[in-house]
Scaffold this active site. Structure first.
Site, PDB file in Angstrom:
ATOM      1  N   CYS A  23      50.968  58.027  70.720  1.00 29.65           N
ATOM      2  CA  CYS A  23      51.311  59.411  70.389  1.00 29.65           C
ATOM      3  C   CYS A  23      52.343  59.834  71.414  1.00 29.65           C
ATOM      4  O   CYS A  23      52.012  60.048  72.579  1.00 29.65           O
ATOM      5  CB  CYS A  23      50.090  60.321  70.456  1.00 29.65           C
ATOM      6  SG  CYS A  23      50.512  62.083  70.384  1.00 29.65           S
ATOM      7  N   CYS A  66      51.985  63.985  72.488  1.00 32.21           N
ATOM      8  CA  CYS A  66      50.897  64.379  73.400  1.00 32.21           C
ATOM      9  C   CYS A  66      50.113  63.107  73.682  1.00 32.21           C
ATOM     10  O   CYS A  66      50.666  62.197  74.304  1.00 32.21           O
ATOM     11  CB  CYS A  66      50.081  65.544  72.869  1.00 32.21           C
ATOM     12  SG  CYS A  66      49.580  65.512  71.149  1.00 32.21           S
ATOM     13  N   CYS A 112      47.427  61.911  71.109  1.00 27.17           N
ATOM     14  CA  CYS A 112      46.454  61.859  70.017  1.00 27.17           C
ATOM     15  C   CYS A 112      45.827  60.464  69.947  1.00 27.17           C
ATOM     16  O   CYS A 112      46.517  59.455  70.124  1.00 27.17           O
ATOM     17  CB  CYS A 112      47.132  62.195  68.701  1.00 27.17           C
ATOM     18  SG  CYS A 112      47.752  63.886  68.643  1.00 27.17           S
TER      19      CYS A 112
END
Lengths: 229, 195
Positions: free
Chosen positions: B98, B101, B103
């Site tokens: 990700c 961020c 995830c």
């Protein structure tokens, strides 16, 4: 937001530091304060400081850029929590400074914050979107060149690029509006597959594709073989 | 103990303020620690993988609609409103990231390892996956296609690793013991079982 968090394709971070504090098939917190940060996040909705996960992601993106790179994952979360609590008027940065004896907050809350209304539904796919998907499996699309000024989930490395729709995933709240107090505006979500050369040019690693999950407003129709060379 | 970091000091101060205001309790903090240190972790993903190796019908369902396939397990931990499982084969290697961020399918893999959340992995795996995987000790042949999955929305991805050579005939529980977190992220393959 064209922020420091948008890391895909950036150069200069060196080798991946693979060493982990925890044995391979375990997961969890390395230090007690990390679990406290996790628990505080869970308390934010009840405190009236958080309405949805898009708003939280955007709060983390808005912390001091140098802190984003150096405070670690839960340090970034802490900066986001401090931002949201300050903007909601629940706990000020000064109150945390005073209580902790530390003045190195990563937060930079807005004086006039965006107000995000309480969510009307649960997270997850939303089946009540009536319009059909605009794009079909196998269709070539082009991503927008410019994304939303606030929160967005269209990474900078994949803007203005052509890819192929390889999956449809129903409709979901649009992060760009949901994070910014502009409503959930649910729309269709697609997996789009990009060739490595489309993203990184002729010197890209060979025989590699990249898959992104992109919301319909990020995409425009693109005729195969059209103008992108 | 080393000196407390600024983040530790501020997190503890914020915790104390919220407890005083009745917005948080020590019990809630303890519950988070217990859940994510003990009950939520890669052993859940490993059960799914081991079953897919031994139950062809389940594997088909998992690759077709993983969200439904894992529903009956009722895994705790969150972050799997929509799950997609991607299969490693002789021709294709999958790896998950990700970039925006961090995830990650918490309910199946627990909380992510530090390197998964750090700028080096997030910046490089989408651009030079073969080089990054080599740093993990995984040298992929040029003929093998690399598929990188950047988790940019609420879909979470789990890699179904290839079953280790020499493991045919083992029980699901024995197979689950062989499945590593890193193999389910896609940064390693599973070694052959000897003996």
């Amino acid at each position: 937001m064209d922020g420091i968090h948008d890391l895909g394709g950036k150069r200069g971070f060196g080798p991946v530091q693979i060493d982990d504090c925890l044995p391979d098939n375990r997961a969890g917190f390395s230090e007690p304060w990390e679990a406290k940060v996790f628990a505080i996040l869970r308390a934010l909705p009840e405190a009236g400081a958080l309405q949805n996960s898009d708003q939280f992601r955007h709060a983390v993106e808005r912390i001091v850029p140098s802190a984003y790179l150096t405070h670690g994952y839960y340090g970034r979360w802490l900066g986001g929590l401090e931002t949201l609590l300050a903007e909601a008027g629940v706990v000020s940065i000064a109150q945390i400074d005073e209580r902790s004896g530390n003045t190195e907050s990563a937060a930079q809350p807005k004086a006039v914050p965006v107000r995000v209304p309480a969510s009307t539904r649960r997270s997850g796919p939303q089946s009540d979107v009536v319009q059909s998907p605009r794009f079909a499996l196998g269709q070539t699309i082009r991503t927008l060149r410019h994304a939303s000024a606030g929160h967005t989930r269209l990474p900078s490395y994949a803007r203005g690029c052509c890819g192929v729709v390889t999956a449809l995933h129903d409709a979901w709240a649009l992060p760009d509006t949901n994070a910014m107090g502009l409503g959930e505006q649910p729309c269709h979500l697609y997996t789009v597959t990009f060739a490595s050369t489309e993203l990184w040019g002729p010197l890209a690693e060979p025989n590699m594709s990249l898959n992104l999950d992109l919301f319909e407003p990020y995409l425009t129709a693109c005729e195969p073989g059209a103008d992108h060379e | 103990m080393s000196e407390a970091s600024p983040q530790a000091l501020r997190a503890e101060a914020l915790e104390a303020i919220l407890i005083e205001r009745g917005l948080l309790t020590s019990a809630k903090v303890d519950d988070i620690v217990q859940r994510y240190n003990e009950r939520v972790g890669p052993m859940n993903g490993a059960r799914i993988v081991a079953r897919a190796w031994t139950d062809p019908q389940f594997k088909l369902q998992l690759l077709d609609d993983a969200t439904s396939a894992i529903g009956p397990y009722e895994f705790d931990g969150g972050q799997v409103d929509k799950l997609v499982v991607v299969e490693n084969t002789q021709a294709v290697h999958n790896v998950v990231v990700c970039t925006l961020c961090s995830c990650y399918p918490w309910a199946l893999l627990g909380l992510p390892p530090t390197w998964y959340k750090d700028p080096a992995y997030r910046s490089r795996i989408v651009r030079e996956p073969r080089s990054v995987l080599a740093e993990f000790g995984l040298e992929l042949p040029k003929a093998k296609s690399v598929q990188v999955w950047d988790s940019s929305a609420e879909v979470r991805y789990l890699v179904l690793p290839q079953q280790p050579e020499g493991s045919a005939g083992l029980s699901q529980d024995e197979l689950a013991e062989l499945v590593t977190r890193n193999a389910m992220i896609g940064v390693e393959t599973l070694p052959a079982v000897s003996g």
